[in-house]
Design a protein around this motif. Structure first.
Motif, PDB file in Angstrom:
ATOM      1  N   ALA A 216       0.823  -1.209   0.000  1.00 33.33           N
ATOM      2  CA  ALA A 216       0.000   0.000   0.000  1.00 33.33           C
ATOM      3  C   ALA A 216       0.852   1.252   0.000  1.00 33.33           C
ATOM      4  CB  ALA A 216      -0.943  -0.002   1.206  1.00 33.33           C
ATOM      5  N   ARG A 217       2.099   1.120   0.395  1.00 34.51           N
ATOM      6  CA  ARG A 217       3.041   2.232   0.439  1.00 34.51           C
ATOM      7  C   ARG A 217       4.067   2.146  -0.683  1.00 34.51           C
ATOM      8  NH1 ARG A 217       0.758   0.930   4.966  1.00 34.51           N
ATOM      9  NH2 ARG A 217       0.344   2.497   6.576  1.00 34.51           N
ATOM     10  N   GLY A 218       3.824   1.263  -1.637  1.00 37.27           N
ATOM     11  CA  GLY A 218       4.734   1.136  -2.770  1.00 37.27           C
ATOM     12  C   GLY A 218       6.117   0.658  -2.397  1.00 37.27           C
ATOM     13  N   LEU A 219       6.277   0.099  -1.216  1.00 41.49           N
ATOM     14  CA  LEU A 219       7.527  -0.408  -0.639  1.00 41.49           C
ATOM     15  C   LEU A 219       8.472   0.688  -0.145  1.00 41.49           C
ATOM     16  CD1 LEU A 219       8.631  -3.447  -2.853  1.00 41.49           C
ATOM     17  CD2 LEU A 219       6.713  -3.243  -1.274  1.00 41.49           C
ATOM     18  N   PHE A 220       8.099   1.969  -0.337  1.00 36.67           N
ATOM     19  CA  PHE A 220       9.052   2.991   0.113  1.00 36.67           C
ATOM     20  C   PHE A 220       8.422   4.337   0.459  1.00 36.67           C
ATOM     21  CE2 PHE A 220       8.803   3.744  -4.449  1.00 36.67           C
ATOM     22  CZ  PHE A 220       8.908   5.130  -4.587  1.00 36.67           C
ATOM     23  N   ARG A 221       7.119   4.451   0.404  1.00 35.86           N
ATOM     24  CA  ARG A 221       6.491   5.763   0.598  1.00 35.86           C
ATOM     25  C   ARG A 221       5.789   5.874   1.954  1.00 35.86           C
ATOM     26  NH1 ARG A 221       5.016   5.057  -5.058  1.00 35.86           N
ATOM     27  NH2 ARG A 221       6.137   6.611  -6.305  1.00 35.86           N
ATOM     28  N   ARG A 222       5.598   7.102   2.361  1.00 37.72           N
ATOM     29  CA  ARG A 222       4.726   7.391   3.500  1.00 37.72           C
ATOM     30  C   ARG A 222       3.280   7.358   3.014  1.00 37.72           C
ATOM     31  NH1 ARG A 222       7.509   9.164   7.842  1.00 37.72           N
ATOM     32  NH2 ARG A 222       9.620   9.997   7.471  1.00 37.72           N
ATOM     33  N   ARG A 223       2.435   6.695   3.780  1.00 37.55           N
ATOM     34  CA  ARG A 223       1.030   6.629   3.382  1.00 37.55           C
ATOM     35  C   ARG A 223       0.392   8.021   3.424  1.00 37.55           C
ATOM     36  NH1 ARG A 223      -2.642   2.156   3.759  1.00 37.55           N
ATOM     37  NH2 ARG A 223      -4.289   2.611   2.262  1.00 37.55           N
ATOM     38  N   SER A 224       0.848   8.863   4.354  1.00 38.45           N
ATOM     39  CA  SER A 224       0.223  10.166   4.560  1.00 38.45           C
ATOM     40  C   SER A 224       0.534  11.161   3.440  1.00 38.45           C
ATOM     41  CB  SER A 224       0.651  10.761   5.901  1.00 38.45           C
ATOM     42  OG  SER A 224       2.070  10.843   5.966  1.00 38.45           O
ATOM     43  N   THR A 225       1.795  11.186   2.987  1.00 39.49           N
ATOM     44  CA  THR A 225       2.222  12.209   2.026  1.00 39.49           C
ATOM     45  C   THR A 225       2.612  11.654   0.663  1.00 39.49           C
ATOM     46  OG1 THR A 225       4.559  12.093   2.670  1.00 39.49           O
ATOM     47  CG2 THR A 225       3.119  13.566   3.956  1.00 39.49           C
ATOM     48  N   GLY A 226       2.907  10.372   0.587  1.00 35.13           N
ATOM     49  CA  GLY A 226       3.388   9.792  -0.662  1.00 35.13           C
ATOM     50  C   GLY A 226       4.866   9.990  -0.898  1.00 35.13           C
ATOM     51  N   GLY A 227       5.551  10.695   0.027  1.00 42.43           N
ATOM     52  CA  GLY A 227       6.982  10.909  -0.112  1.00 42.43           C
ATOM     53  C   GLY A 227       7.788   9.712   0.372  1.00 42.43           C
ATOM     54  N   MET A 228       9.067   9.699   0.016  1.00 43.86           N
ATOM     55  CA  MET A 228       9.955   8.619   0.448  1.00 43.86           C
ATOM     56  C   MET A 228      10.051   8.616   1.970  1.00 43.86           C
ATOM     57  SD  MET A 228      13.922   7.857  -0.657  1.00 43.86           S
ATOM     58  CE  MET A 228      13.503   7.490  -2.360  1.00 43.86           C
ATOM     59  N   VAL A 229       9.946   7.430   2.555  1.00 44.13           N
ATOM     60  CA  VAL A 229       9.900   7.351   4.009  1.00 44.13           C
ATOM     61  C   VAL A 229      11.228   7.747   4.647  1.00 44.13           C
ATOM     62  CG1 VAL A 229      10.477   4.879   4.098  1.00 44.13           C
ATOM     63  CG2 VAL A 229       9.150   5.907   5.940  1.00 44.13           C
ATOM     64  N   ALA A 230      12.350   7.430   3.998  1.00 39.73           N
ATOM     65  CA  ALA A 230      13.675   7.761   4.529  1.00 39.73           C
ATOM     66  C   ALA A 230      14.728   7.405   3.478  1.00 39.73           C
ATOM     67  CB  ALA A 230      13.953   6.993   5.821  1.00 39.73           C
ATOM     68  N   PRO A 231      15.927   8.001   3.557  1.00 39.75           N
ATOM     69  CA  PRO A 231      16.962   7.703   2.554  1.00 39.75           C
ATOM     70  C   PRO A 231      17.415   6.252   2.530  1.00 39.75           C
ATOM     71  CG  PRO A 231      17.477   9.723   3.750  1.00 39.75           C
ATOM     72  CD  PRO A 231      16.323   9.093   4.459  1.00 39.75           C
ATOM     73  N   TRP A 232      17.219   5.542   3.647  1.00 36.65           N
ATOM     74  CA  TRP A 232      17.703   4.156   3.665  1.00 36.65           C
ATOM     75  C   TRP A 232      16.932   3.234   2.722  1.00 36.65           C
ATOM     76  CZ3 TRP A 232      13.244   2.164   5.384  1.00 36.65           C
ATOM     77  CH2 TRP A 232      12.555   2.770   6.443  1.00 36.65           C
ATOM     78  N   VAL A 233      15.775   3.653   2.217  1.00 35.68           N
ATOM     79  CA  VAL A 233      15.014   2.733   1.371  1.00 35.68           C
ATOM     80  C   VAL A 233      15.759   2.378   0.085  1.00 35.68           C
ATOM     81  CG1 VAL A 233      12.765   3.410   2.296  1.00 35.68           C
ATOM     82  CG2 VAL A 233      13.639   4.546   0.254  1.00 35.68           C
ATOM     83  N   ASP A 234      16.571   3.292  -0.435  1.00 35.50           N
ATOM     84  CA  ASP A 234      17.332   2.959  -1.642  1.00 35.50           C
ATOM     85  C   ASP A 234      18.830   3.130  -1.421  1.00 35.50           C
ATOM     86  OD1 ASP A 234      17.283   5.721  -1.583  1.00 35.50           O
ATOM     87  OD2 ASP A 234      16.974   5.947  -3.752  1.00 35.50           O
ATOM     88  N   THR A 235      19.262   2.780  -0.212  1.00 35.71           N
ATOM     89  CA  THR A 235      20.689   2.674   0.096  1.00 35.71           C
ATOM     90  C   THR A 235      21.001   1.195   0.248  1.00 35.71           C
ATOM     91  OG1 THR A 235      20.710   4.806   1.235  1.00 35.71           O
ATOM     92  CG2 THR A 235      22.510   3.281   1.728  1.00 35.71           C
ATOM     93  N   TYR A 236      21.929   0.695  -0.558  1.00 34.20           N
ATOM     94  CA  TYR A 236      22.131  -0.756  -0.646  1.00 34.20           C
ATOM     95  C   TYR A 236      23.472  -1.149  -0.019  1.00 34.20           C
ATOM     96  CZ  TYR A 236      18.459   0.160  -4.016  1.00 34.20           C
ATOM     97  OH  TYR A 236      17.314   0.608  -4.610  1.00 34.20           O
ATOM     98  N   VAL A 237      23.372  -1.948   1.011  1.00 33.56           N
ATOM     99  CA  VAL A 237      24.545  -2.399   1.758  1.00 33.56           C
ATOM    100  C   VAL A 237      24.387  -3.888   2.032  1.00 33.56           C
ATOM    101  CG1 VAL A 237      25.860  -2.170   3.906  1.00 33.56           C
ATOM    102  CG2 VAL A 237      24.834  -0.138   2.848  1.00 33.56           C
ATOM    103  N   TYR A 238      25.405  -4.659   1.749  1.00 35.74           N
ATOM    104  CA  TYR A 238      25.432  -6.080   2.088  1.00 35.74           C
ATOM    105  C   TYR A 238      26.595  -6.326   3.045  1.00 35.74           C
ATOM    106  CZ  TYR A 238      25.277 -11.110   1.928  1.00 35.74           C
ATOM    107  OH  TYR A 238      25.177 -12.422   2.303  1.00 35.74           O
ATOM    108  N   PRO A 239      26.374  -7.117   4.112  1.00 38.49           N
ATOM    109  CA  PRO A 239      25.170  -7.829   4.524  1.00 38.49           C
ATOM    110  C   PRO A 239      24.035  -6.878   4.915  1.00 38.49           C
ATOM    111  CG  PRO A 239      27.110  -8.677   5.674  1.00 38.49           C
ATOM    112  CD  PRO A 239      27.524  -7.403   5.008  1.00 38.49           C
ATOM    113  N   PHE A 240      22.793  -7.343   4.738  1.00 37.13           N
ATOM    114  CA  PHE A 240      21.653  -6.489   5.015  1.00 37.13           C
ATOM    115  C   PHE A 240      21.453  -6.255   6.510  1.00 37.13           C
ATOM    116  CE2 PHE A 240      20.283  -8.708   1.001  1.00 37.13           C
ATOM    117  CZ  PHE A 240      20.420  -7.611   0.175  1.00 37.13           C
TER     118      PHE A 240
END
Length: 326
Positions: A216-240
């Motif tokens: 419902a949040r598109g995997l990365f959005r705030r439900r209230s505003t539709g904006g990105m929830v935080a920068p970590w959603v598309d910051t990629y680091v392994y190990p997770f």
């Protein structure tokens, strides 16, 4: 199938990664990737981590933190990062790499942990879990993997789902809204438990409702505003570790869709494009950081370099999506 040069780079890797390339990207017959997978316990990363197991079945003498961890010392300071060496993190790692659980069964690991390992929280017995959603999720997944009866933890997780559909480890401190991190960790555990046991009607329903929280949040959005929830959603680091990213979430939904026999949900499309946008011209994804905290050894390349692990996940997700979402 990825380009040959990229495939060759990924195949020139540890068995823990190579077998997944053979199975998921090259679609090799089972006898090929199973033979590679069988090497995890005898060489490379898997053998190194197994060699660090204590005689009492634990790693670093503790359940979630190493024995003697100073909760008021420098390692516990904000930003220091928790240690990643204790039993739960080591089991998570071996399971994620695909180690055959028979290797740990031969060592009587589950029994030894039942006898010797206690949680830092109130000295509770290991396989019973404690009060943290993520910790109980890891325990559920690892128990299902090792053949331990941990069905009570599925009931606990179902009971501790938030009203908005997901989970939050801070529920005990009064939080009433779900966390992306906690929700994904619980979903992954419920999926593992279902794969091993079939789950229960209640746990299957909770997983579907938890998935809906993210979708419902598109995997990365705030439900209230539709904006990105935080920068970590598309910051990629392994190990997770325990952290959320759209790459990790997309790979979860790939596994869930394959297990459930359903097509990808179109509400993931923008998140998939975030994953695609991070792909470099040579087909790789770059290691974007390092989670702070003591580790046994480094499992991937330094920050700024092309990551074989992130590339495996990225290619796997995009090939699945591009092959089925249309």
């Amino acid at each position: 199938m990825p380009a040959q040069a990229l495939t060759d780079r990924l195949l020139d890797s540890d068995p823990a990664l190579r077998w997944q390339v053979e199975r998921d990207l090259l679609c090799e017959p089972p006898e090929v990737w199973q033979a590679t997978r069988a090497r995890i316990g005898a060489e490379g990363l898997g053998a190194r981590l197994l060699a660090l197991q204590d005689d009492d079945g634990q790693w670093a003498g503790g359940a979630f933190f190493p024995a003697g961890f100073d909760f008021h010392g420098p390692e516990a300071a904000p930003g220091a990062g928790q240690p990643w060496t204790a039993t739960t993190w080591s089991l998570n790692t071996l399971r994620g790499w695909g180690l055959d659980p028979a290797v740990l069964r031969a060592r009587r690991t589950a029994q030894l942990l039942a006898e010797n390992c206690r949680w830092d929280y109130e000295n509770l017995p290991y396989w019973g879990g404690e009060v943290d959603c993520c910790i109980n999720a890891y325990t559920l997944a690892n128990g299902a993997w090792l053949g331990v009866e941990v069905g009570g933890l599925t009931d606990w997780l179902v009971e501790h789902r938030m009203g908005d559909g997901g989970w939050n480890c801070e529920w005990i401190s009064g939080s009433v809204r779900s966390s992306y991190h906690s929700t994904l960790n619980v979903l992954a555990a419920l999926l593992e438990h279902e794969a091993a046991t079939g789950g229960t009607a209640a746990s299957r329903a909770a997983r579907r409702e938890g998935q809906e929280y993210l979708l419902a949040r598109g995997l990365f959005r705030r439900r209230s505003t539709g904006g990105m929830v935080a920068p970590w959603v598309d910051t990629y680091v392994y190990p997770f570790r325990w952290r959320y990213s759209v790459l990790r979430a997309a790979d979860y939904f790939r596994r869930a869709c394959l297990q459930d026999g359903v097509s990808p949900d179109p509400r993931m499309s923008d998140a998939i494009e975030l994953v695609r946008a991070a792909r470099r011209p040579d087909g790789t994804w770059v290691q974007e950081g390092r989670h702070p905290g003591r580790a046994w050894f480094e499992e991937d390349v330094p920050p700024g370099e092309p990551s074989p692990w992130l590339t495996l996940y990225g290619v796997r997700v995009l090939e699945w999506w591009d092959g089925l979402a249309g």
